[in-house]
Motif scaffolding. Structure first.
Motif: not given
Ligand SMILES: [Zn+2]
Length: 506
Positions: A155, A225-226, A236, A255, A257
């Motif tokens: 990630l 997912h944030s 994360h 993801w 961000h």
């Protein structure tokens, strides 16, 4: 056009489709509840709110889970300093977070859950990881062995090769086999709250919380997912390692961000004196809807520079939209409609949606709506606006507000409801002083914190406006001007429009 989002995992903009049917499952890392949330936190929460609102706007059903971290080193230390039980201590800040969210018009996630309500689930997940050989015990704690998870780093793309066994990369006092390893379960320390169970007396690490709550409410694989960009590593990355090691399935597919918030171009820090909670700004007499507007106008992948100038500007922009809506609803226009204005409204709606489809480009979405406001005002001033154009323009504003959530001026009512403003008692208006610059002024409350005190109640204001109207009707313009000035000194602005006199608090 399809919705496209920048996915940190693949490092590219991708077309978004949910894993299953029409439902979008989102996990967002919530606050650690040992203090009031600051505007940097709210930058991320506002972005996440816009994300969920826009997904719903596009017809998806949203299922969002957000955790409340109510056990970690900080909450434990602060609770102890306050002489309170951990749960009682964190309850205060959970309630404050709920009020702050309401003030900023943040929609409530379907699951807003406390970490300490999920301890048995956490123990179970750690045991699953232990059974699969991903953990090891040390001094009563349990660690995740990062080396065993081959995809670690996918990630954040962080290069871990330079971190060697034996090197110290943090101040953790526990013995780890490798500095990259992270704690799943922390052994109980003297005087700290702990939970008993298969792992021995202790408490969960921060990362395991999110894996457990995400999978419990959203399933082993979910859509988005944030969190803030600072959470990508290690938080994360560790969530991915724990979850995917346990299930053998992909954890979150997208993801997202949010970039940092800076204040006057600098990092926000208590030590620099530029640290603001939402409450700090309210006590400086700034309006929550203006704060929400400011936090929403920069696309999430760009750093947001907070300044008080910017906040004034945000308030003005909102006023512009509200004034335009007032004209749209209150002014009289000739009958008929204009094909050209209809096309402009339709074009603005499309530009607004295209901008949000483009990785939630809120700046472009705002520009599309402001162009329409300019066109509409010009057409009205020239007498070209028609009664039949009204609903089309209103619809664009309504669509804008479904995402940006700040068109209604609900601030005063909410601040009174939550006790930030002490409403003026009936009959107490004689105590007002003419030198106050705003309809509410800051006074020191019982607890030493600033408390906003109203100097003129709504009924007072309306009575004064009535008196001014009657003075004007009888030709006593000096009296009418005096009333206007007095209201102005008390923070109330009057606007005489074709549709009558409108007032608002500064
Ligand atoms: Zn998290």
């Amino acid at each position: 056009m399809a919705l496209r989002l920048y996915n940190t995992l693949t490092a590219q903009v991708e077309e978004f489709q949910p894993v299953e049917g029409n439902q979008v499952r989102i996990y967002t890392c919530g606050p650690t509840v040992y203090d009031y949330a600051h505007i940097g936190n709210f930058r991320t929460f506002v972005f996440q709110d816009i994300l969920r609102r826009y997904l719903r706007y596009r017809g998806y059903e949203v299922r969002q889970a957000m955790n409340l971290t109510d056990v970690d080193d900080k909450t434990i230390r602060k609770a102890r300093e306050a002489g309170l039980d951990l749960r009682d201590f964190t309850a205060t800040y959970i309630e404050a977070f709920e009020i702050d969210r309401e003030l900023l018009n943040l929609e409530t996630p379907e699951f807003l859950v406390r970490a300490t309500d999920h301890i048995p689930d956490m123990i179970k997940l750690i045991q699953t990881l232990a059974d699969k050989g991903y953990t090891y015990p040390s001094d009563g704690s349990t660690y995740f062995r990062v080396e065993r998870f081959k995809d670690y780093g996918k990630l954040s793309k962080i290069d871990l090769s330079g971190i060697r066994a034996g090197a110290r990369v943090d101040a953790d006092e526990y013995d780890k086999a490798n500095p990259r390893d992270f704690v799943l379960w922390k052994a109980a320390k003297e005087g700290e709250p702990y939970w008993d169970g298969a792992l021995g007396p202790g408490r969960p690490g921060w990362h395991i919380e999110c894996s457990v709550m995400a999978m419990k409410y959203l399933g082993e694989t979910f859509d988005i997912h944030s969190g803030g960009t600072d959470l990508a590593f290690p938080h994360h990355e560790n969530e991915i390692a724990q979850s995917e090691a346990a299930t053998g399935k992909p954890f979150a597919r997208f993801w997202l961000h949010a970039e940092h918030l800076k204040v006057n171009g600098e990092r926000m820090a208590k030590s620099l004196g530029n640290y603001f909670t939402l409450r700090d700004l309210i006590q400086k007499n700034y309006k929550p809807t203006a704060i929400r507007y400011l936090l929403s106008e920069v696309p999430f992948r760009k750093p947001l520079n907070f300044t008080f100038d910017g906040l004034h500007q945000a308030q003005k922009s909102l006023e512009r939209l509200r004034n335009f809506r007032y004209r749209l609803t209150m002014e009289k226009f000739p009958t008929g409609s204009s094909a050209e204005l209809e096309a402009r409204a339709e074009g603005a709606r499309k530009a607004f949606e295209d901008a949000l489809d483009d990785n939630l480009n809120t700046a472009e979405a705002l520009a599309a709506v402001f162009n329409l406001v300019a066109d509409g005002n010009t057409a009205m001033d020239r007498g070209e606006f028609r009664d039949g154009d009204r609903p089309r323009f209103l619809e664009v504003l309504e669509r804008w507000d479904r995402i940006f959530g700040s068109l209604e001026d609900t601030d005063h009512a909410k601040l009174v409801r939550f006790g930030f403003i002490k409403p003026l008692q009936v009959g107490a208006s004689d105590s007002r002083t003419s030198d106050r610059a705003a309809a509410v002024g800051v006074k020191s409350g019982d607890d030493g914190r600033g408390l906003l005190v109203e100097t003129l109640g709504d009924e007072d204001i309306e009575r004064q406006i009535e008196a001014r109207n009657s003075a004007r009707r009888s030709g006593d313009f000096p009296a009418a001007d005096r009333i206007r000035q007095e209201l102005d000194q008390n923070g109330v602005i009057l606007e005489d429009t074709k549709a009558g006199t409108r007032w608002k608090r500064k």
